[in-house]
Design a protein around this motif. Structure first.
Motif, PDB file in Angstrom:
ATOM      1  N   ALA A  18      41.754  44.474  43.738  1.00 16.16           N
ATOM      2  CA  ALA A  18      41.573  45.690  42.944  1.00 16.16           C
ATOM      3  C   ALA A  18      40.205  46.319  43.189  1.00 16.16           C
ATOM      4  N   GLY A  19      39.172  45.467  43.250  1.00 13.51           N
ATOM      5  CA  GLY A  19      37.823  45.985  43.421  1.00 13.51           C
ATOM      6  C   GLY A  19      37.508  46.397  44.843  1.00 13.51           C
ATOM      7  N   VAL A  20      37.618  45.458  45.761  1.00 13.76           N
ATOM      8  CA  VAL A  20      37.254  45.730  47.156  1.00 13.76           C
ATOM      9  C   VAL A  20      38.274  46.646  47.830  1.00 13.76           C
ATOM     10  N   LEU A  21      39.565  46.308  47.711  1.00 14.94           N
ATOM     11  CA  LEU A  21      40.597  47.106  48.382  1.00 14.94           C
ATOM     12  C   LEU A  21      41.014  48.333  47.574  1.00 14.94           C
ATOM     13  N   GLY A  22      40.754  48.324  46.274  1.00 14.27           N
ATOM     14  CA  GLY A  22      41.095  49.465  45.440  1.00 14.27           C
ATOM     15  C   GLY A  22      42.566  49.566  45.069  1.00 14.27           C
ATOM     16  N   LEU A  23      43.307  48.439  45.126  1.00 12.69           N
ATOM     17  CA  LEU A  23      44.717  48.457  44.751  1.00 12.69           C
ATOM     18  C   LEU A  23      44.823  48.449  43.225  1.00 12.69           C
ATOM     19  N   PRO A  24      45.629  49.343  42.635  1.00  7.35           N
ATOM     20  CA  PRO A  24      45.713  49.401  41.173  1.00  7.35           C
ATOM     21  C   PRO A  24      46.412  48.184  40.569  1.00  7.35           C
ATOM     22  N   VAL A  25      45.832  47.640  39.504  1.00  3.54           N
ATOM     23  CA  VAL A  25      46.467  46.567  38.746  1.00  3.54           C
ATOM     24  C   VAL A  25      47.521  47.224  37.860  1.00  3.54           C
ATOM     25  N   VAL A  26      48.786  46.776  37.988  1.00  4.27           N
ATOM     26  CA  VAL A  26      49.881  47.405  37.245  1.00  4.27           C
ATOM     27  C   VAL A  26      50.500  46.500  36.191  1.00  4.27           C
ATOM     28  N   ASP A  27      50.159  45.209  36.205  1.00  4.16           N
ATOM     29  CA  ASP A  27      50.716  44.299  35.210  1.00  4.16           C
ATOM     30  C   ASP A  27      49.886  43.024  35.170  1.00  4.16           C
TER      31      ASP A  27
ATOM     32  N   GLU B  86      49.332  33.167  34.189  1.00  2.00           N
ATOM     33  CA  GLU B  86      48.085  33.330  34.926  1.00  2.00           C
ATOM     34  C   GLU B  86      48.336  34.101  36.215  1.00  2.00           C
ATOM     35  N   ALA B  87      48.810  35.340  36.052  1.00  2.00           N
ATOM     36  CA  ALA B  87      49.154  36.166  37.204  1.00  2.00           C
ATOM     37  C   ALA B  87      48.836  37.629  36.922  1.00  2.00           C
ATOM     38  N   ILE B  88      48.511  38.352  37.982  1.00  2.00           N
ATOM     39  CA  ILE B  88      48.382  39.801  37.907  1.00  2.00           C
ATOM     40  C   ILE B  88      49.165  40.408  39.062  1.00  2.00           C
ATOM     41  N   TRP B  89      49.509  41.673  38.913  1.00  4.32           N
ATOM     42  CA  TRP B  89      50.234  42.409  39.951  1.00  4.32           C
ATOM     43  C   TRP B  89      49.425  43.642  40.342  1.00  4.32           C
ATOM     44  N   VAL B  90      49.314  43.883  41.632  1.00  8.95           N
ATOM     45  CA  VAL B  90      48.686  45.096  42.150  1.00  8.95           C
ATOM     46  C   VAL B  90      49.697  45.813  43.033  1.00  8.95           C
ATOM     47  N   MET B  91      49.542  47.127  43.155  1.00  9.64           N
ATOM     48  CA  MET B  91      50.419  47.890  44.037  1.00  9.64           C
ATOM     49  C   MET B  91      49.731  48.107  45.378  1.00  9.64           C
TER      50      MET B  91
ATOM     51  N   ARG C  12      55.479  51.372  47.484  1.00 12.66           N
ATOM     52  CA  ARG C  12      56.711  50.601  47.412  1.00 12.66           C
ATOM     53  C   ARG C  12      56.529  49.091  47.358  1.00 12.66           C
ATOM     54  N   THR C  13      55.313  48.608  47.418  1.00 16.87           N
ATOM     55  CA  THR C  13      55.116  47.162  47.473  1.00 16.87           C
ATOM     56  C   THR C  13      54.118  46.715  46.414  1.00 16.87           C
ATOM     57  N   ARG C  14      54.516  45.710  45.630  1.00 17.21           N
ATOM     58  CA  ARG C  14      53.557  45.121  44.706  1.00 17.21           C
ATOM     59  C   ARG C  14      53.235  43.713  45.192  1.00 17.21           C
ATOM     60  N   ILE C  15      52.007  43.314  44.928  1.00 11.67           N
ATOM     61  CA  ILE C  15      51.539  41.987  45.319  1.00 11.67           C
ATOM     62  C   ILE C  15      51.186  41.238  44.052  1.00 11.67           C
ATOM     63  N   GLY C  16      51.798  40.062  43.892  1.00 10.29           N
ATOM     64  CA  GLY C  16      51.494  39.201  42.762  1.00 10.29           C
ATOM     65  C   GLY C  16      50.433  38.202  43.162  1.00 10.29           C
ATOM     66  N   LEU C  17      49.433  38.064  42.343  1.00 12.48           N
ATOM     67  CA  LEU C  17      48.371  37.071  42.539  1.00 12.48           C
ATOM     68  C   LEU C  17      48.524  36.062  41.417  1.00 12.48           C
ATOM     69  N   TRP C  18      48.941  34.861  41.752  1.00 11.12           N
ATOM     70  CA  TRP C  18      49.313  33.839  40.759  1.00 11.12           C
ATOM     71  C   TRP C  18      48.476  32.588  40.950  1.00 11.12           C
ATOM     72  N   ARG C  19      48.102  31.991  39.813  1.00 11.07           N
ATOM     73  CA  ARG C  19      47.533  30.649  39.873  1.00 11.07           C
ATOM     74  C   ARG C  19      48.643  29.717  40.351  1.00 11.07           C
ATOM     75  N   PRO C  20      48.327  28.595  40.997  1.00 10.79           N
ATOM     76  CA  PRO C  20      49.369  27.711  41.545  1.00 10.79           C
ATOM     77  C   PRO C  20      50.418  27.311  40.510  1.00 10.79           C
ATOM     78  N   GLN C  21      51.694  27.466  40.884  1.00  9.18           N
ATOM     79  CA  GLN C  21      52.839  27.168  40.031  1.00  9.18           C
ATOM     80  C   GLN C  21      54.115  27.264  40.854  1.00  9.18           C
ATOM     81  N   VAL C  22      55.213  26.841  40.271  1.00  3.30           N
ATOM     82  CA  VAL C  22      56.514  27.006  40.915  1.00  3.30           C
ATOM     83  C   VAL C  22      57.113  28.296  40.374  1.00  3.30           C
TER      84      VAL C  22
ATOM     85  N   ALA D  59      40.250  36.867  43.042  1.00  2.00           N
ATOM     86  CA  ALA D  59      41.340  37.559  43.739  1.00  2.00           C
ATOM     87  C   ALA D  59      41.470  38.992  43.234  1.00  2.00           C
ATOM     88  N   GLU D  60      41.387  39.169  41.899  1.00  2.00           N
ATOM     89  CA  GLU D  60      41.465  40.520  41.346  1.00  2.00           C
ATOM     90  C   GLU D  60      40.305  41.374  41.841  1.00  2.00           C
TER      91      GLU D  60
END
Length: 132
Positions: free
Chosen positions: A28-37, A43-48, A52-62, A23-24
């Motif tokens: 981050a690689g293909v789309l070029g969205l910066p990883v910010v956290d 088991e999660a990362i955030w990209v911008m 004004r919008t950040r996208i969280g990429l999370w392993r399955p969890q509640v 996913a990263e």
């Protein structure tokens, strides 16, 4: 809608992913969205996505406020701090209020479930600060 909650944009979208590294590479690689956290303990990362919008990429969890595990956990809509109390009151009046949470240094949020069980968050924090 003049009498609605004055949403100013989407603050965040959280997506569950099976393979975090893949996913990263895509976001981050293909789309070029910066990883910010990175949240190693969740088991999660955030990209911008834009300013004004950040996208969280999370392993399955509640997630927060009981967001269920699935393809989509929750999304946050940005609202001004001055509109927060009225938004909470509106959600309570409509019978969809679920929870509130305060984030030290990162505003306040109120949560409701949509008809499909997705957690909708109205959040006062402006995530654009990630790009400063």
């Amino acid at each position: 809608m003049a009498d609605g909650i004055p949403v100013t944009g989407v603050s965040e979208l959280v997506l569950e992913v099976v393979d975090l590294a893949a996913a990263e590479e895509f976001y981050a690689g293909v789309l070029g969205l910066p990883v910010v956290d990175r949240w190693k303990d969740r088991e999660a990362i955030w990209v911008m996505a834009g300013e004004r919008t950040r996208i969280g990429l999370w392993r399955p969890q509640v997630g927060l406020a009981g967001g269920r595990g699935a393809i989509h956990v929750h999304f946050a809509l940005h609202i001004a701090d001055a509109d927060y109390d009225a938004a909470v009151a509106r959600l309570r009046e409509r019978g969809v209020f679920k929870a509130e949470h305060s984030f030290p240094g990162a505003g306040r949020a109120v949560y409701a479930d949509d008809p499909d069980g997705n957690v909708v968050e109205l959040w006062t924090w402006d995530v654009a600060g990630h790009l400063s």
